[in-house]
Design a protein around this motif. Structure first.
Motif, PDB file in Angstrom:
ATOM      1  N   VAL A   1      -7.803   1.906  13.411  1.00 11.68           N
ATOM      2  CA  VAL A   1      -7.241   2.734  13.879  1.00 11.68           C
ATOM      3  C   VAL A   1      -6.225   2.732  12.017  1.00 11.68           C
ATOM      4  CG1 VAL A   1      -4.722   3.706  14.167  1.00 11.68           C
ATOM      5  CG2 VAL A   1      -7.003   3.618  15.911  1.00 11.68           C
ATOM      6  N   ILE A   2      -5.753   3.467  11.625  1.00 14.96           N
ATOM      7  CA  ILE A   2      -4.831   3.104  10.129  1.00 14.96           C
ATOM      8  C   ILE A   2      -3.944   3.250  10.340  1.00 14.96           C
ATOM      9  CG2 ILE A   2      -4.168   3.409   7.851  1.00 14.96           C
ATOM     10  CD1 ILE A   2      -6.357   4.879   7.576  1.00 14.96           C
ATOM     11  N   GLN A   3      -3.063   2.137  10.818  1.00 14.50           N
ATOM     12  CA  GLN A   3      -1.724   2.391  11.356  1.00 14.50           C
ATOM     13  C   GLN A   3      -0.922   1.890   9.664  1.00 14.50           C
ATOM     14  OE1 GLN A   3      -0.255   3.742  13.528  1.00 14.50           O
ATOM     15  NE2 GLN A   3      -2.547   4.987  14.597  1.00 14.50           N
ATOM     16  N   PRO A   4       0.726   1.594  10.143  1.00 11.00           N
ATOM     17  CA  PRO A   4       1.743   1.949   9.940  1.00 11.00           C
ATOM     18  C   PRO A   4       1.250   0.576   8.737  1.00 11.00           C
ATOM     19  CG  PRO A   4       2.468   2.046  11.759  1.00 11.00           C
ATOM     20  CD  PRO A   4       1.088   2.500  11.767  1.00 11.00           C
ATOM     21  N   LEU A   5       0.550   0.684   7.854  1.00  9.84           N
ATOM     22  CA  LEU A   5       0.503  -0.582   7.445  1.00  9.84           C
ATOM     23  C   LEU A   5       1.626  -0.691   6.507  1.00  9.84           C
ATOM     24  CD1 LEU A   5      -3.230  -0.524   6.634  1.00  9.84           C
ATOM     25  CD2 LEU A   5      -2.382  -2.280   7.582  1.00  9.84           C
ATOM     26  N   ALA A   6       1.655   0.530   6.351  1.00  3.47           N
ATOM     27  CA  ALA A   6       2.690   0.795   5.086  1.00  3.47           C
ATOM     28  C   ALA A   6       3.834   0.535   4.951  1.00  3.47           C
ATOM     29  CB  ALA A   6       2.557   2.287   4.615  1.00  3.47           C
TER      30      ALA A   6
ATOM     31  N   THR B   1       6.569  -0.136  -7.211  1.00  2.81           N
ATOM     32  CA  THR B   1       6.136  -1.073  -7.927  1.00  2.81           C
ATOM     33  C   THR B   1       5.365  -1.513  -6.750  1.00  2.81           C
ATOM     34  OG1 THR B   1       8.084  -2.438  -7.531  1.00  2.81           O
ATOM     35  CG2 THR B   1       7.976  -1.186  -9.927  1.00  2.81           C
ATOM     36  N   THR B   2       6.293  -1.431  -5.880  1.00  2.00           N
ATOM     37  CA  THR B   2       5.539  -2.869  -4.292  1.00  2.00           C
ATOM     38  C   THR B   2       3.984  -1.930  -3.968  1.00  2.00           C
ATOM     39  OG1 THR B   2       6.789  -1.865  -2.734  1.00  2.00           O
ATOM     40  CG2 THR B   2       7.492  -3.653  -3.892  1.00  2.00           C
ATOM     41  N   ILE B   3       4.908  -0.505  -4.425  1.00  7.93           N
ATOM     42  CA  ILE B   3       3.219   0.237  -3.911  1.00  7.93           C
ATOM     43  C   ILE B   3       2.035   0.241  -4.719  1.00  7.93           C
ATOM     44  CG2 ILE B   3       3.211   2.401  -3.136  1.00  7.93           C
ATOM     45  CD1 ILE B   3       5.222   3.445  -1.893  1.00  7.93           C
ATOM     46  N   ARG B   4       2.695   0.648  -6.022  1.00  7.37           N
ATOM     47  CA  ARG B   4       1.502   0.311  -6.315  1.00  7.37           C
ATOM     48  C   ARG B   4       0.765  -1.070  -5.826  1.00  7.37           C
ATOM     49  NH1 ARG B   4       2.489  -1.010 -11.386  1.00  7.37           N
ATOM     50  NH2 ARG B   4       4.471  -1.268 -11.312  1.00  7.37           N
TER      51      ARG B   4
ATOM     52  N   GLN C   1       8.404   5.587   8.092  1.00  7.57           N
ATOM     53  CA  GLN C   1       8.853   6.185   6.442  1.00  7.57           C
ATOM     54  C   GLN C   1       7.838   5.088   6.576  1.00  7.57           C
ATOM     55  OE1 GLN C   1      11.246   7.144   4.971  1.00  7.57           O
ATOM     56  NE2 GLN C   1      11.438   6.695   3.105  1.00  7.57           N
ATOM     57  N   LYS C   2       7.858   3.483   6.880  1.00  8.85           N
ATOM     58  CA  LYS C   2       6.759   2.394   6.450  1.00  8.85           C
ATOM     59  C   LYS C   2       5.564   3.111   7.067  1.00  8.85           C
ATOM     60  CE  LYS C   2       9.947  -0.678   9.095  1.00  8.85           C
ATOM     61  NZ  LYS C   2       9.818  -1.432  10.784  1.00  8.85           N
ATOM     62  N   TYR C   3       5.686   3.335   8.088  1.00  9.37           N
ATOM     63  CA  TYR C   3       3.918   4.387   8.273  1.00  9.37           C
ATOM     64  C   TYR C   3       4.013   4.568   7.368  1.00  9.37           C
ATOM     65  CZ  TYR C   3      -0.024   5.986  10.673  1.00  9.37           C
ATOM     66  OH  TYR C   3      -1.218   6.699  11.121  1.00  9.37           O
ATOM     67  N   TYR C   4       4.374   5.937   6.692  1.00 11.41           N
ATOM     68  CA  TYR C   4       3.890   6.882   5.732  1.00 11.41           C
ATOM     69  C   TYR C   4       4.213   6.439   4.206  1.00 11.41           C
ATOM     70  CZ  TYR C   4       5.610  10.587   9.094  1.00 11.41           C
ATOM     71  OH  TYR C   4       5.267  11.235   9.954  1.00 11.41           O
ATOM     72  N   SER C   5       4.840   4.999   4.077  1.00  7.84           N
ATOM     73  CA  SER C   5       4.831   4.051   2.738  1.00  7.84           C
ATOM     74  C   SER C   5       3.518   3.784   2.780  1.00  7.84           C
ATOM     75  CB  SER C   5       6.146   3.298   3.108  1.00  7.84           C
ATOM     76  OG  SER C   5       5.988   2.657   1.812  1.00  7.84           O
ATOM     77  N   ASP C   6       3.050   3.321   3.529  1.00  9.60           N
ATOM     78  CA  ASP C   6       1.716   2.594   3.974  1.00  9.60           C
ATOM     79  C   ASP C   6       0.300   3.231   3.287  1.00  9.60           C
ATOM     80  OD1 ASP C   6       2.471  -0.123   4.315  1.00  9.60           O
ATOM     81  OD2 ASP C   6       2.136  -0.558   5.873  1.00  9.60           O
ATOM     82  N   LEU C   7       0.929   4.474   4.831  1.00  9.99           N
ATOM     83  CA  LEU C   7      -0.266   5.826   3.478  1.00  9.99           C
ATOM     84  C   LEU C   7      -0.353   5.641   2.752  1.00  9.99           C
ATOM     85  CD1 LEU C   7      -0.496   6.606   6.983  1.00  9.99           C
ATOM     86  CD2 LEU C   7      -1.292   5.640   6.223  1.00  9.99           C
ATOM     87  N   PHE C   8       0.843   5.737   2.148  1.00  9.54           N
ATOM     88  CA  PHE C   8       0.929   6.449   0.780  1.00  9.54           C
ATOM     89  C   PHE C   8       0.359   5.340  -0.115  1.00  9.54           C
ATOM     90  CE2 PHE C   8       2.645   7.328  -3.403  1.00  9.54           C
ATOM     91  CZ  PHE C   8       2.312   8.526  -3.829  1.00  9.54           C
ATOM     92  N   ILE C   9      -0.100   4.336   0.009  1.00  4.58           N
ATOM     93  CA  ILE C   9       0.002   3.320  -0.866  1.00  4.58           C
ATOM     94  C   ILE C   9      -1.406   3.540  -0.832  1.00  4.58           C
ATOM     95  CG2 ILE C   9      -0.063   0.883  -1.135  1.00  4.58           C
ATOM     96  CD1 ILE C   9       2.902   1.030   0.176  1.00  4.58           C
TER      97      ILE C   9
END
Lengths: 758, 139
Positions: free
Chosen positions: A158-163, A269-272, A11-19
């Protein structure tokens, strides 16, 4: 969309990536460069990517929504692990490693990713046990840790779970994204630290350290955010860098993760904000985005204004209800919600929207479409009058951040710097108006006038205080205020603010009377006549009192009787000691002239203590109170032409302070009292008038020097006389009317009385 | 103590009716319905030319052993009916009048809403709030 269950890490990872991909902050990622790059970075054959895109439904929609994006990522992970791409496999594959993306560009993210990955791999997959790919091959330093497959790609990030961190908590999000370094210091206080192997992350430490400064700085503005998380997380000790990576996946946040979905405001919002930070690296913006979620940014406001223009070219005009209804129906919200939005935004309940109201309504519509719940009461920042009403303090529940992404205007996290200043101005205004507590929907209420009285006092005392805010006040509100002023006199709120604004615009000295005039509730028909006559007489007053502001005549034309009394008093007290002084020519005549009106009555009343005198005295005392005790009755009297006016206005001024029936009664009473008195004094009046009149010619003769001044004064006096005479006749007419009305009312009462005893 | 507040349209169908839930709502509905007759009677009787608020307020329509019914009609023939429990200290006339005035004001606000079609049941939260306040405050 197939339902997708993600682990916390995922979840986190994807969220980060999405952001990361959501550069437009629209919460849906078009097949833009970022997404494509990302997918390319997954190092999958293009047909697989196409297949994935299809499977997740993006081709259907034409863009990647959050869920589609997540599904796509999961499919990528599946593909990367060599499993066949199936929809069913989305949920069935357990312990799926995170999708790997190899990106050569964004170092920051890569580093973050690496960090994340480390943390994730280490801490986030404790239970997983499997060799999660985790160690994104890539980070040099990570290699140390990554036992499996640490195909070190030192060159690649590597783009890792920043999100993940971002998602977990708002606080983490922003810092995390902040390009390069930030996360570590950010609140990722992350319990995780412990997990993270401190070892081998020396590089990260450095990174962290570097970013630490950035993040702390970043974090601070965010502490203002509603999320307490920020503050709760002290900067993770640098040594435990992984800390930031270890989003509290194993901690409560994990529980919140499932709760996160596109509709979740926070995430959005945070993602934004995160995305914006990523792209723009503007910490300022992020910090400001954590302010009042209902704030309207400049872009939004500009868009609203443009939309307003399409309906109503005049920005100071009103949009009729029907037009607004059509416009907002286009938003496809249910009628009930639109009705509620209307109730919230139509501040003065006039069935039409001013620019401010329109912006507020539009903003609410936008928010609703984004999944925000409508507040029960209008949020402060959307208040068109910028007046802190009693219930305006409530800040809308929906999350801490505002979702502007859905607004038609690309509301990038670009909160204009002026907004904070505006907001500051608003609270200032609010504070100054706190005690006004205007009840906007009740035009009949007289209490607002009392509030306005207080306001007037405030203004008088704190006009300087108000002045600084006026320039800061947004123009639309000003416009709306001024717009509102003429059409909706009845609404206290509008009047108050309008009055105040006008005060700022015109002159501080005129503030109180204008406000009073503006504020007064809709008087019965007779009053405006009085006001006109009074206004002219007020002009006279002004001419006598030279220093008065020239701007007063205009508002005074709108003035209602109640406004008059305070003015003379304060003018006496404050600006125009000059009133008394300048009334050089008239002082002699003045006492004589007005005396015929009421003051003799007053004196008589005071002497005889007739009941009629009480209302007069009461009114005068009220007037005195109103005018901060400026000037005794005598002073009022000696104010000259204002005498009769003051008495009448005193009567009327008492009106605003009482519920509607009372002023009528009091007026009746006073006028009743006055009438007989007037009749009695009629001859006296005539005599009095004659006396000054005769005195006037005699004076110049006697003085015979300053002909010009004397003639001017004569002219003025004559004008005053005519005005007063006119006023007198009008008042008497009103008296008669009111008496008749009273009689009829009494008759009705008598008739109905038997019925009321049922 | 207002136990029931009802807003009836010109055509004598209810736009809004709310009772203190603890009691039998049907009884209040019936009461309001029957009070409409009294309202009509009063409206036709008080056919004065002076259309001031006095005329709008119809006063006590119908007292029974348990409660009193007050009526108020607007210029557009929309009727407000308040049922008040007699057990409470009888409210003064002025208080009832002020209640009607508040009702009238919030009703006007509802009408001003362009999204409200006249004749629809009133679903405004603000109106609900006002009514709740009146029902709670008085009882």
């Amino acid at each position: 969309m197939e339902s997708l269950t993600l682990s916390d890490v995922e979840q986190k990872y994807y969220s980060d990536l999405f952001i990361y991909c959501d550069t437009d902050n629209t919460k849906k990622v078009a097949s833009n460069g970022r997404v494509l790059d990302l997918f390319r970075a997954a190092q999958l054959p293009s047909e697989v990517v196409l297949q994935i895109t299809e499977l997740c439904g993006a081709t259907r929609l034409g863009h990647f929504g959050r869920s589609q994006f997540y599904i796509a990522l999961k499919l990528i992970a599946i593909a990367q692990s060599g499993l066949p791409l199936r929809v069913e496999s989305l949920n069935s594959v357990k312990d799926l490693p995170l999708p790997r993306f190899v990106v050569g560009k964004n170092e920051a993210e890569a580093r973050h990713a690496a960090l994340y990955q480390d943390a994730d791999s280490q801490g986030l997959y404790p239970a997983a046990g499997t060799a999660l790919i985790p160690r994104p091959p890539g980070r040099g330093h990570q290699n140390k840790k990554a036992p499996p497959s640490s195909t070190s790609l030192p060159a690649h990030e590597v783009i890792q779970p920043l999100a993940p961190s971002i998602e977990t908590q708002p606080e983490t999000t922003s810092p995390v994204i902040s390009p390069h370094q930030s996360p570590p210091t950010s609140p990722h206080s992350w319990r995780k630290h412990k997990r993270q192997h401190s070892g081998g992350n020396t590089d990260r430490q450095q990174v962290v350290a570097a970013s630490g400064a950035v993040w702390t700085q970043f974090r601070e503005p965010q502490t203002g955010d509603g999320d307490g998380m920020w503050s709760s997380h002290s900067p993770p000790p640098l040594p435990s860098q992984e800390s930031w990576v270890s989003f509290t996946a194993d901690t409560p946040p994990s529980s919140t993760l499932p709760a996160m979905h596109p509709s979740s405001v926070q995430v959005d919002t945070t993602i934004r904000t995160v995305a914006s930070a990523t792209t723009t690296n503007e910490i300022q913006r992020q910090s400001s985005s954590y302010d009042d979620p209902w704030k309207i940014t400049d872009e939004q406001r500009q868009y609203y204004i443009n939309q307003f223009k399409t309906i109503q070219p005049d920005l100071t005009g009103l949009i009729p209800g029907s037009a607004a209804k059509e416009f907002f129906t286009k938003s496809k919200l249910p009628i009930l919600e639109l009705s509620h939005i209307w109730e919230l935004s139509d501040f003065d309940k006039d069935g039409a929207l001013t620019l401010d109201e329109f912006c507020a309504a539009f903003h609410l519509v936008v928010a609703r479409k984004n999944g925000y719940d409508l507040p029960e009461k209008l949020p402060e920042s959307l208040m068109p009058k910028l007046i802190d009403l009693d219930d305006s303090a409530e800040v809308p529940e929906p999350a801490a951040e505002v979702v502007y992404s859905a607004s038609p205007v690309e509301v990038t996290p670009n909160k204009s710097p002026s907004m904070p200043s505006l907001n500051q101005a608003w609270p200032e205004m609010n504070q100054s108006n706190e005690d006004t507590a205007i009840v906007h929907p009740v035009p009949i209420r007289m209490t607002p006038s009392k509030i306005h009285m207080q306001e007037m006092e405030l203004k008088r005392t704190g006009s300087d205080h108000n002045h600084p805010t006026s320039p800061l006040l947004a123009k639309p509100p000003e416009l709306s205020e001024e717009t509102k002023l003429p059409p909706t006199m009845k609404f206290v709120a509008a009047n108050t603010v309008g009055g105040k604004r006008q005060d700022f615009i015109f002159s501080p000295s005129g503030a109180s009377p204008e406000a009073l005039k503006v504020v007064a509730p809709p008087p019965p028909p007779p009053r405006p006549q009085q006001s006109h006559s009074r206004s002219s007489s007020l002009d006279m007053n002004r001419t006598f009192a030279a220093p008065s502001a020239p701007g007063q005549p205009q508002p005074s034309t709108i003035a209602f009787p109640p406004a008059v009394p305070p003015r003379p008093l304060p003018t006496q007290g404050v600006p125009a000691g000059g009133t008394v002084l300048t009334a050089t020519t008239s002082p002699q005549q003045i006492p004589q002239q007005p005396n015929f009106a009421d003051f003799s009555q007053f004196q008589a009343f005071a002497a005889s203590e007739q009941p009629s005198s009480l209302p007069e005295i009461d009114k005068h005392s009220e007037v005195e109170k109103i005018s901060e005790g400026a000037g005794p009755l005598r002073a009022v009297k000696s104010d000259g032409p204002a005498d009769e006016r003051t008495t009448a206005t005193a009567k009327c001024s008492s009106g605003p302070l009482a519920p509607p029936p009372k002023p009528v009664r009091r007026r009746l009473k006073s006028e009743d009292e006055l009438r007989p008195e007037d009749e009695q004094l009629g001859p006296q009046k005539a005599g009095a008038i004659a006396a000054p009149l005769t005195a006037q010619p005699s004076i110049p003769r006697s003085i015979g020097k300053d002909k010009k001044a004397i003639q001017a004064s004569i002219r003025r006096n004559k004008e005053t006389n005519t005005v007063l005479a006119r006023l007198n006749s009008e008042l008497q007419q009103q008296l008669k009317d009111l008496l008749e009305e009273r009689i009829s009312l009494e008759v009705q009462l008598e008739q109905l009385r038997p019925f009321s005893h049922l | 103590m207002a136990v029931c507040i009802a807003v009836i349209a010109k055509e004598n169908y209810p736009l809004y009716i709310r009772s203190v839930p603890s009691q039998n709502e049907l009884k209040f509905h019936y009461t309001v319905h029957t009070s409409l007759d009294v309202v009509e009677e009063k409206v036709s009787a008080v056919g004065k030319s002076i259309g001031d608020q006095r005329e709008l307020y119809l006063g006590l329509l119908y007292p029974t052993e348990d409660y009193k019914v007050y009526g108020y009609v607007t210029n557009s023939k929309v009727k407000f009916v308040i049922v008040v429990d007699s057990s409470n200290t009888s409210l003064r006339d002025n208080e009832i009048r002020s209640m009607f005035r508040k009702l009238h004001n919030s009703f006007t606000d509802v009408m001003c809403n362009p999204f409200y079609n006249p004749g629809d049941p009133i679903q405004s939260k603000a109106f609900n709030g006002i009514v709740s306040g009146m029902m709670v405050q008085t009882g």
